[in-house]
Write an enzyme that holds these catalytic residues in place. Sequence first.
Site: not given
Length: 451
Positions: A152, A205-207, A210, A227, A261
């Site tokens: 995706k 993506g974002s924490t 995640g 990640e 990042c």
Amino acid sequence: MADVIDPSTGVLLTRVPGMGLAETDAAIDRAQRAFDGWRNVAPGDRARLLRRFATVVDEHLDELADLEVRNAGHTVGNARWEAGNVRDVLNYYAGAPERLSGRQIPVAGGIDVTFHEPLGVVGIIVPWNFPMPIAGWGFVPALAAGNTVVLKPAELTPLTAIRLGELALEAGLPPDVFQVLPGKGSVVGQRFVTHPAVRKICFTGSTEVGKSIMAGASDQVKRVTLELGGKSANIVFADADLDKAAAATPASVFDNAGQDCCARSRLLVQESVYDKFLSMLEPAVQAFRVEEPSGDTAEMGPLISAGHRATVASYVEDADVAFTGTAPDGDGWWFPPTVLLARSTGDRHWREEVFGPVLSVLPFRDEQDAIRLANDTSYGLSGSLWTRDLGRALRVSRAVETGALSVNSHSSVRYWTPFGGMKQSGLGRELGPDALLSFTDVKNVFINTDS
Ligand code: NAD
């Protein structure tokens, strides 16, 4: 339908239909049905197909780069590197199928062997900041290990992933082995989490998202590689080659407009050279070329969207601006490289991931102080340190809690070395020799040889 906009002009490029739940389920079912065939392709043939895929990507390198310049506002130099990175990762892991060996372990009364079995369907979820490389770091080792893949892309940047899906078929990969499913995170991405046939999620993506994926995956004990965000430190000691450190600093944080990042967004400078270093940094920042991204001289393009530009700007309001670079006026989501002086470690721009061309600066006293400040964050993805003292370089490298560190350099990512985060920057490692195994499970088989 998602609007796909050129961030350097704000002009609508195209609209891409997003997959709904039923289409996502159908694609996952097809991937599951394709799994048996793909895992049983002879290792040498799977390797050959991945090499052919690499060749086809290489033949379309300029086309892919051009798509990324227009869809993500990446400079053309970066976009060419990114398409080339997909090719290189394909070639690297094309060497894996014939080398995915288990062990033979001595036991009494028989033979004990291990196999690295593929998992099944792997879901890869990609952010908008590096659409091509981040996709490749997931789907390539997953395919090489014998899994089928549903991928995706981010809603804002689906075009290169869609094209890579077409190129895979052109290269001869069997249908449904690698499918690209554009759509919303809350629909397509979330279905990867809940669908039992998806056996692993590789998320970048974002924490925040995640963490929710990790929590959701626990329900089925689904494997995850995460990640996530970063707030990496660039530590400059007084004994460093200050000319080199100052010249390298702008690209270490402003590359890809800071939407990286690994951006070294916190600069720590030893107090005895603090003023001197800032005076050397200012001309380097002002010389950083923020230009229309399709031009060969551009070093930085626009931000990804109007909304993101507003978020980045919110970090600069009320902050102490040391100096800024320049950016084009007019349409598009432009933002100049900006250097902020942190008043304390409590400043929002010092603590939070801005994900834009904003550098926060603080002085430090000595080695211990530098390590303490560098580690005073919940993130731990990358970082740099500059010194001529080899012992210090090693001591500080070991002490900074981060997954990828550079000494007297700002490089972080090579496809043949491991990449990933400590603390809340992630879980697991991508790239390098070991990433392949994270797309497999170990099976132990004992064969009785007693008569
Ligand atoms: P994001 O977390 O909003 O979205 C990332 C992807 O997840 C998108 O494809 C999105 O559609 C999908 N998603 C969103 N909600 C979801 C849900 N509930 N379930 C499943 N999928 C969902 O992040 P972003 O804004 O696209 O990217 C920026 C972030 O990515 C930054 O924090 C950055 O640090 C991080 N990042 C990390 C790395 C790394 O390697 N550590 C690399 C690049 C970017």
